[in-house]
Design a protein around this motif. Sequence first.
Motif, PDB file in Angstrom:
ATOM      1  N   ASP A   1       0.841  -1.265  -0.148  1.00 24.87           N
ATOM      2  CA  ASP A   1       0.028  -0.141  -0.044  1.00 24.87           C
ATOM      3  C   ASP A   1       0.887   1.322   0.100  1.00 24.87           C
ATOM      4  OD1 ASP A   1      -2.188  -1.593   0.176  1.00 24.87           O
ATOM      5  OD2 ASP A   1      -2.334  -1.566   2.308  1.00 24.87           O
ATOM      6  N   GLY A   2       0.454   2.364  -0.445  1.00 26.53           N
ATOM      7  CA  GLY A   2       1.050   3.661  -0.476  1.00 26.53           C
ATOM      8  C   GLY A   2       1.584   3.989  -1.683  1.00 26.53           C
ATOM      9  N   MET A   3       1.755   3.318  -2.701  1.00 26.84           N
ATOM     10  CA  MET A   3       2.503   3.480  -3.781  1.00 26.84           C
ATOM     11  C   MET A   3       1.939   4.668  -4.773  1.00 26.84           C
ATOM     12  SD  MET A   3       5.496   1.734  -3.585  1.00 26.84           S
ATOM     13  CE  MET A   3       6.024   1.612  -5.246  1.00 26.84           C
ATOM     14  N   PRO A   4       2.401   5.371  -5.402  1.00 28.94           N
ATOM     15  CA  PRO A   4       1.982   6.229  -6.368  1.00 28.94           C
ATOM     16  C   PRO A   4       0.951   5.741  -7.181  1.00 28.94           C
ATOM     17  CG  PRO A   4       4.371   6.713  -5.956  1.00 28.94           C
ATOM     18  CD  PRO A   4       4.080   5.332  -5.277  1.00 28.94           C
ATOM     19  N   ASP A   5       0.139   6.665  -7.585  1.00 36.95           N
ATOM     20  CA  ASP A   5      -1.060   6.342  -8.807  1.00 36.95           C
ATOM     21  C   ASP A   5      -0.371   6.007 -10.123  1.00 36.95           C
ATOM     22  OD1 ASP A   5      -3.048   6.829  -6.870  1.00 36.95           O
ATOM     23  OD2 ASP A   5      -2.721   9.171  -7.070  1.00 36.95           O
ATOM     24  N   ARG A   6       0.392   6.798 -10.667  1.00 33.91           N
ATOM     25  CA  ARG A   6       0.946   6.357 -12.067  1.00 33.91           C
ATOM     26  C   ARG A   6       2.359   6.226 -11.997  1.00 33.91           C
ATOM     27  NH1 ARG A   6      -3.076   5.969 -16.193  1.00 33.91           N
ATOM     28  NH2 ARG A   6      -4.873   6.564 -14.865  1.00 33.91           N
ATOM     29  N   LEU A   7       2.758   5.354 -12.924  1.00 37.91           N
ATOM     30  CA  LEU A   7       3.992   4.971 -13.398  1.00 37.91           C
ATOM     31  C   LEU A   7       4.268   5.830 -14.654  1.00 37.91           C
ATOM     32  CD1 LEU A   7       6.860   3.925 -13.016  1.00 37.91           C
ATOM     33  CD2 LEU A   7       5.967   1.733 -13.971  1.00 37.91           C
ATOM     34  N   VAL A   8       5.118   6.910 -14.695  1.00 40.42           N
ATOM     35  CA  VAL A   8       5.255   7.620 -16.006  1.00 40.42           C
ATOM     36  C   VAL A   8       6.595   7.002 -16.812  1.00 40.42           C
ATOM     37  CG1 VAL A   8       5.671   9.978 -17.253  1.00 40.42           C
ATOM     38  CG2 VAL A   8       4.364   9.757 -15.368  1.00 40.42           C
ATOM     39  N   LEU A   9       6.229   6.691 -17.950  1.00 44.04           N
ATOM     40  CA  LEU A   9       7.237   5.996 -18.672  1.00 44.04           C
ATOM     41  C   LEU A   9       7.381   6.981 -20.060  1.00 44.04           C
ATOM     42  CD1 LEU A   9       6.036   2.189 -18.658  1.00 44.04           C
ATOM     43  CD2 LEU A   9       7.670   3.230 -17.258  1.00 44.04           C
ATOM     44  N   LEU A  10       8.753   7.469 -20.034  1.00 49.13           N
ATOM     45  CA  LEU A  10       8.856   8.126 -21.355  1.00 49.13           C
ATOM     46  C   LEU A  10      10.063   7.727 -22.191  1.00 49.13           C
ATOM     47  CD1 LEU A  10       9.040  11.695 -19.560  1.00 49.13           C
ATOM     48  CD2 LEU A  10       7.162  10.600 -20.902  1.00 49.13           C
ATOM     49  N   PRO A  11      10.115   8.243 -23.369  1.00 48.21           N
ATOM     50  CA  PRO A  11      10.997   7.455 -24.572  1.00 48.21           C
ATOM     51  C   PRO A  11      12.425   7.783 -23.820  1.00 48.21           C
ATOM     52  CG  PRO A  11       9.346   9.021 -25.618  1.00 48.21           C
ATOM     53  CD  PRO A  11       9.252   9.016 -24.284  1.00 48.21           C
ATOM     54  N   GLY A  12      13.371   6.790 -24.346  1.00 45.85           N
ATOM     55  CA  GLY A  12      14.801   6.851 -23.846  1.00 45.85           C
ATOM     56  C   GLY A  12      14.960   6.070 -22.538  1.00 45.85           C
ATOM     57  N   GLY A  13      14.132   5.315 -21.754  1.00 40.77           N
ATOM     58  CA  GLY A  13      13.942   4.750 -20.645  1.00 40.77           C
ATOM     59  C   GLY A  13      14.076   5.533 -19.623  1.00 40.77           C
ATOM     60  N   ARG A  14      13.388   6.632 -19.650  1.00 40.96           N
ATOM     61  CA  ARG A  14      13.023   7.543 -18.562  1.00 40.96           C
ATOM     62  C   ARG A  14      11.680   7.295 -17.858  1.00 40.96           C
ATOM     63  NH1 ARG A  14      16.156   9.826 -22.150  1.00 40.96           N
ATOM     64  NH2 ARG A  14      17.922  11.015 -21.271  1.00 40.96           N
TER      65      ARG A  14
ATOM     66  N   VAL B   1       4.047  14.579  -6.378  1.00 43.90           N
ATOM     67  CA  VAL B   1       3.034  14.816  -5.967  1.00 43.90           C
ATOM     68  C   VAL B   1       2.211  15.986  -7.071  1.00 43.90           C
ATOM     69  CG1 VAL B   1       1.232  15.453  -4.341  1.00 43.90           C
ATOM     70  CG2 VAL B   1       3.260  14.363  -3.839  1.00 43.90           C
ATOM     71  N   LEU B   2       1.206  15.418  -7.719  1.00 44.20           N
ATOM     72  CA  LEU B   2       0.689  16.471  -8.672  1.00 44.20           C
ATOM     73  C   LEU B   2      -0.888  16.725  -8.212  1.00 44.20           C
ATOM     74  CD1 LEU B   2       0.204  17.593 -11.655  1.00 44.20           C
ATOM     75  CD2 LEU B   2      -0.577  15.392 -12.476  1.00 44.20           C
ATOM     76  N   ASP B   3      -1.126  17.950  -8.128  1.00 43.14           N
ATOM     77  CA  ASP B   3      -2.317  18.529  -7.277  1.00 43.14           C
ATOM     78  C   ASP B   3      -2.841  19.692  -8.188  1.00 43.14           C
ATOM     79  OD1 ASP B   3      -0.938  20.529  -6.552  1.00 43.14           O
ATOM     80  OD2 ASP B   3      -1.701  20.280  -4.529  1.00 43.14           O
ATOM     81  N   ALA B   4      -2.122  19.764  -9.346  1.00 39.04           N
ATOM     82  CA  ALA B   4      -2.630  20.997 -10.128  1.00 39.04           C
ATOM     83  C   ALA B   4      -2.287  20.904 -11.686  1.00 39.04           C
ATOM     84  CB  ALA B   4      -2.154  22.320  -9.934  1.00 39.04           C
ATOM     85  N   ARG B   5      -2.990  20.967 -12.741  1.00 39.90           N
ATOM     86  CA  ARG B   5      -2.776  20.781 -14.085  1.00 39.90           C
ATOM     87  C   ARG B   5      -1.602  21.566 -14.534  1.00 39.90           C
ATOM     88  NH1 ARG B   5      -7.087  23.200 -17.978  1.00 39.90           N
ATOM     89  NH2 ARG B   5      -6.437  25.455 -18.063  1.00 39.90           N
TER      90      ARG B   5
ATOM     91  N   GLY C   1       9.309   7.928 -13.945  1.00 41.39           N
ATOM     92  CA  GLY C   1       8.941   8.600 -12.483  1.00 41.39           C
ATOM     93  C   GLY C   1       7.692   7.939 -12.107  1.00 41.39           C
ATOM     94  N   PHE C   2       7.428   8.215 -10.659  1.00 41.72           N
ATOM     95  CA  PHE C   2       6.225   7.865 -10.235  1.00 41.72           C
ATOM     96  C   PHE C   2       5.704   9.162  -9.798  1.00 41.72           C
ATOM     97  CE2 PHE C   2       8.968   4.378  -9.372  1.00 41.72           C
ATOM     98  CZ  PHE C   2       8.124   3.273  -9.444  1.00 41.72           C
ATOM     99  N   VAL C   3       3.981   9.119 -10.038  1.00 39.08           N
ATOM    100  CA  VAL C   3       3.392  10.197  -9.814  1.00 39.08           C
ATOM    101  C   VAL C   3       2.124  10.017  -8.658  1.00 39.08           C
ATOM    102  CG1 VAL C   3       2.082  12.495 -10.858  1.00 39.08           C
ATOM    103  CG2 VAL C   3       3.836  11.468 -11.683  1.00 39.08           C
ATOM    104  N   GLU C   4       1.950  10.635  -7.593  1.00 38.95           N
ATOM    105  CA  GLU C   4       0.819  10.451  -7.004  1.00 38.95           C
ATOM    106  C   GLU C   4      -0.133  11.795  -7.531  1.00 38.95           C
ATOM    107  OE1 GLU C   4      -2.090   9.489  -4.468  1.00 38.95           O
ATOM    108  OE2 GLU C   4      -0.353   8.542  -4.855  1.00 38.95           O
ATOM    109  N   VAL C   5      -1.418  11.661  -7.780  1.00 41.06           N
ATOM    110  CA  VAL C   5      -2.422  12.447  -8.024  1.00 41.06           C
ATOM    111  C   VAL C   5      -3.088  12.703  -6.868  1.00 41.06           C
ATOM    112  CG1 VAL C   5      -3.962  13.267  -9.641  1.00 41.06           C
ATOM    113  CG2 VAL C   5      -2.075  11.743 -10.483  1.00 41.06           C
TER     114      VAL C   5
END
Length: 93
Positions: free
Chosen positions: A30-43, A76-80, A45-49
């Motif tokens: 429990d407690g893991m972030p909502d989204r795993l962001v996968l970007l080109p080039g193998g980058r 942590v993402l709380d604004a667009r 990050g984890f994002v909690e919305v």
Amino acid sequence: MLEKEIELQLVMAVKKMGGRAVKFISPGFDGMPDRLVLLPGGRCGFVEVKAPGKKMRALQQVRHEMLRALGFKAYVLDAREQIEEIINDIYTA
């Protein structure tokens, strides 16, 4: 703005860059972030919305600290308005 709306905008922005923002579900951890962001080039990050003004629970903060200690980016993402900044930070890492 609702959390769901912010999350959808994140997913669309990442997809526009050629990446994916996959829903991250971790049964038994429990407690893991909502989204795993996968970007080109193998980058990645984890994002909690969160809805604007909402704070992370204590366990979510512990998980963010753990991820950062392992060398991952966690946000942590709380604004667009934060979406572009987060994506750019992940991409330029």
